[in-house]
Motif scaffolding. Structure first.
Motif, PDB file in Angstrom:
ATOM      1  N   ALA A  56      74.435   6.104  58.786  1.00  0.00           N
ATOM      2  CA  ALA A  56      73.980   7.625  58.863  1.00  0.00           C
ATOM      3  C   ALA A  56      74.512   8.338  57.796  1.00  0.00           C
ATOM      4  O   ALA A  56      73.734   9.048  57.448  1.00  0.00           O
ATOM      5  N   ALA A  70      76.805   1.348  62.050  1.00  0.00           N
ATOM      6  CA  ALA A  70      75.802   2.652  62.200  1.00  0.00           C
ATOM      7  C   ALA A  70      76.315   4.003  61.861  1.00  0.00           C
ATOM      8  O   ALA A  70      75.639   4.817  61.103  1.00  0.00           O
ATOM      9  N   GLN A  74      67.756   9.550  65.116  1.00  0.00           N
ATOM     10  CA  GLN A  74      68.468   9.329  63.679  1.00  0.00           C
ATOM     11  C   GLN A  74      68.977  10.904  63.027  1.00  0.00           C
ATOM     12  O   GLN A  74      70.076  10.928  62.662  1.00  0.00           O
ATOM     13  N   ARG A 122      79.511  -3.231  65.062  1.00  0.00           N
ATOM     14  CA  ARG A 122      78.052  -2.467  64.926  1.00  0.00           C
ATOM     15  C   ARG A 122      78.087  -1.032  64.803  1.00  0.00           C
ATOM     16  O   ARG A 122      77.256  -0.380  64.164  1.00  0.00           O
ATOM     17  N   GLN A 123      79.370  -0.331  65.275  1.00  0.00           N
ATOM     18  CA  GLN A 123      79.242   1.224  65.435  1.00  0.00           C
ATOM     19  C   GLN A 123      79.889   1.677  63.877  1.00  0.00           C
ATOM     20  O   GLN A 123      79.153   2.527  63.459  1.00  0.00           O
ATOM     21  N   MET A 179      71.618  11.964  64.909  1.00  0.00           N
ATOM     22  CA  MET A 179      72.929  11.237  64.592  1.00  0.00           C
ATOM     23  C   MET A 179      73.538  11.891  63.417  1.00  0.00           C
ATOM     24  O   MET A 179      74.687  12.206  62.863  1.00  0.00           O
ATOM     25  N   GLN A 233      74.252   4.272  71.424  1.00  0.00           N
ATOM     26  CA  GLN A 233      73.118   3.819  70.707  1.00  0.00           C
ATOM     27  C   GLN A 233      73.180   2.306  70.542  1.00  0.00           C
ATOM     28  O   GLN A 233      72.257   1.600  70.294  1.00  0.00           O
ATOM     29  N   THR A 234      74.449   1.670  70.657  1.00  0.00           N
ATOM     30  CA  THR A 234      74.760   0.305  70.474  1.00  0.00           C
ATOM     31  C   THR A 234      74.290  -0.483  71.804  1.00  0.00           C
ATOM     32  O   THR A 234      74.009  -1.524  71.697  1.00  0.00           O
ATOM     33  N   LEU A 238      77.588   6.899  69.814  1.00  0.00           N
ATOM     34  CA  LEU A 238      77.657   5.486  69.355  1.00  0.00           C
ATOM     35  C   LEU A 238      77.562   4.372  70.282  1.00  0.00           C
ATOM     36  O   LEU A 238      76.924   3.468  70.274  1.00  0.00           O
TER      37      LEU A 238
END
Lengths: 418, 186
Positions: free
Chosen positions: A47, A43, B115, A39-40, B118, B183-184, B180
């Motif tokens: 980004a 992500a 976001q 998942r990271q 991020m 966020q996760t 992260l």
């Protein structure tokens, strides 16, 4: 563990061996840490992709690249140029809009003028007049009759044989403005005095001299002229019948800057934009300068064709990769257009006349309109000067949306009549 | 008649020395300016320097037409020019201290969404990567180059390119780990 992480990256890249893939899925189904790792990684990639989408060179930077290479600024025009192939397409991309603008403006101006100007009365001439009249004189007659100015046309009939060396020519007087009228009156007084003197001389020599008020289109027979005067042109009236006793002194009249003819005009356009931009203005020595060819149809109405290199700031917004982006640029563009100028009668004998002017034209970015008003000063001779205020606007499109770049300021220039 | 947008990169480059040179350059610029820009921005880190390198890249690219009759890989060539210029610029400014992104560290500035934060973090984290890793990562993630293409541009073997990209990703993840994780979890 590192190898499994590598496999996750390969899976996300789409480059993982199918044999290993199924094994990885097995691990992912039982290991929550691996799922978190995946998942990271996802992500992070998302980004990066979003960051990438925002990285678009600013318009000013693009302009700078093209300017440094000596190219025209891109965007609307360059896009068209880039998309086009072949000489014709490139020519159209660069000059098509200006030419189309000129044609449209020509049609508009012609239509307006036709609708607002009464038809000129065609001059009638006799064969003898045709032989001696210049086109300018004929035009003067038409205009004169149109204005209904009761300027007496004269011919002097000499019942005796004409004096050798003389030729028949009617007197033509053209009214242009109050100053000219005044001058006409003076001339008439002078001519009247000369006429009296002429009659006296003729009487003493037994020559019968008569005067009538016949119109210009009547045939004049064998007359020693008194004077042929066209007030809107500079010329000394030649001494007529030099060898005759009826010679009239030469006259020199001042040229009228407002009468029919052509004018070349140069003017500056230091207008200020009404929108703000941080974009760097492209510049060269001939920026914001215009040159025009002007046809003065009469004292008041003129048509002109104008060309210029001018800067307009362009600030607009558009979408790119799903992001709304604000563009700013300050390009210099060539434009061409047609215009109409109305010049009022000059103020007294000052040589100053107010004017108003409307221009419609086009550039490679889009149509341009201009409206100006000011004064024209014509001290003497063929040169005149103008000073006024002007508003102009460039309309352009980007991604099917119209934008306007307005400017306002002063204009000044010099015109040479020929 | 084909429009220039239908020409291949190689054909467009070939037109540089003709009367269609300006239009051909415009077309290639439209195709690759954002690629080069992204590379310059993310490899250089500094906006002004990136802009300088970006301009120089396209200047040299256009001037290259007089030296090369044709190019097989225009995009690769552009990135190679850009890379060399970035390298020179970095070397010249070797002693400069890293400038942190003011937006990220200024609490007074608004941050519209997580976001956006991020994205800011990614940008700053990239600058913390060693140059070789960063370059390989940018070519892979920002330019979408294959490992073979990365190897060609950087001048290394394909396995080395793969390792560098992998390590760069891991390093970035380490730097961003707290964020992260948050966020996760959310």
């Amino acid at each position: 563990m590192e190898q499994t992480h590598e496999h996750i990256q390969q899976l996300l890249d789409g480059e993982l061996d199918p044999m290993i893939e199924s094994a990885l899925y097995g691990k992912l189904s039982v290991d929550s840490d691996l799922r978190t790792e995946m998942r990271q990684q996802l992500a992070l990639r998302l980004a990066v992709q979003e960051d990438r989408a925002l990285l678009v060179p600013p318009a000013a930077l693009t302009n700078s690249v093209f300017t440094n290479l000596g190219f025209a600024a891109p965007l609307a025009g360059a896009a068209a140029g880039a998309a086009g192939g072949g000489m014709l397409a490139q020519w159209l991309a660069r000059f098509g809009v200006p030419v189309a603008g000129m044609l449209a403006a020509a049609g508009l101006t012609f239509g307006v003028f036709q609708a607002t100007t009464p038809q000129s009365q065609a001059p009638s001439q006799t064969s003898s007049q045709t032989a001696t009249h210049t086109p300018t004189t004929v035009a003067s007659q038409a205009d004169h009759s149109q204005q209904g100015v009761p300027t007496p046309a004269r011919s002097v009939k000499n019942s005796s044989e004409a004096v050798p060396g003389s030729e028949a020519k009617p007197v033509v007087v053209y009214k242009t403005n109050p100053a000219m009228e005044q001058r006409v009156a003076e001339l008439e007084r002078e001519n009247a005095a000369l006429r009296s003197q002429l009659a006296a001389n003729a009487q003493s020599q037994n020559i019968n001299v008569t005067q009538d008020e016949s119109p210009l289109d009547q045939e004049v027979d064998r007359v020693p002229r008194i004077a042929t005067v066209s007030l809107h042109q500079t010329h000394g009236v030649e001494r007529m019948a030099d060898n005759s006793p009826y010679a009239v002194k030469a006259l020199t009249l001042m040229q009228s800057p407002f009468a029919p003819g052509y004018t070349v005009q140069f003017r500056g356009l230091p207008l200020n934009p009404t929108i703000q931009t941080n974009a760097i203005q492209q510049s060269s020595w001939y920026d914001n300068l215009a040159v025009s060819m002007q046809y003065n149809m009469n004292a008041n109405h003129s048509l002109l064709m104008e060309f210029a290199n001018e800067s307009y700031p362009m600030v607009f917004e558009g979408w790119r990769n799903g992001q709304q982006i604000r563009y700013e640029q300050f390009p210099t563009m060539f434009w061409a257009g047609l215009g109409y100028r109305y010049t009022m009668d000059q103020l007294g004998n000052s040589g100053v006349a107010p004017y108003g002017q409307l221009n419609v034209g086009g550039s490679k970015y889009g149509p341009i309109g201009r409206l100006s008003g000011g004064i024209q000063y014509s001290p003497a001779g063929a040169i005149s000067f103008l000073f006024g205020i002007e508003a102009s606007g460039l309309a352009y499109t980007f991604q099917d949306q119209w934008f306007l770049s307005p400017k306002i300021g002063i204009t000044y220039g010099m015109a040479v009549r020929f | 008649m084909r429009t220039l947008s239908e020409y291949t990169d190689v054909e467009l480059f070939g037109l540089f020395t003709t009367d269609q040179g300006e239009a051909a350059f415009g077309e290639l610029y439209a195709r690759y300016s954002s690629v080069v820009y992204a590379y310059c921005m993310r490899v250089m880190g500094d906006r002004e320097q990136a802009h300088d390198v970006f301009q120089d890249t396209f200047m040299k690219f256009y001037q290259a037409a007089s030296r090369h009759e044709q190019l097989e890989n225009v995009k690769g060539y552009l990135l190679t020019i850009s890379r060399n210029l970035c390298f020179n610029e970095k070397k010249r400014n070797n002693n400069r201290t890293l400038e942190f992104d003011e937006l990220l560290y200024n609490p007074g500035e608004s941050r519209d969404a997580d976001q956006n934060e991020m994205l800011q973090l990614v940008r700053v984290s990239l600058e913390l990567l060693p140059q070789d890793m960063r370059e390989a990562f940018v070519l892979r993630e920002y330019q979408g180059l294959s490992y073979t293409e990365i190897a060609k541009v950087i001048g290394m073997t394909v396995p080395t390119a793969k390792v560098r990209v992998f390590r760069a990703r891991q390093k970035l993840k380490e730097i961003l780990q707290p964020y992260l994780d948050e966020q996760t979890r959310g």
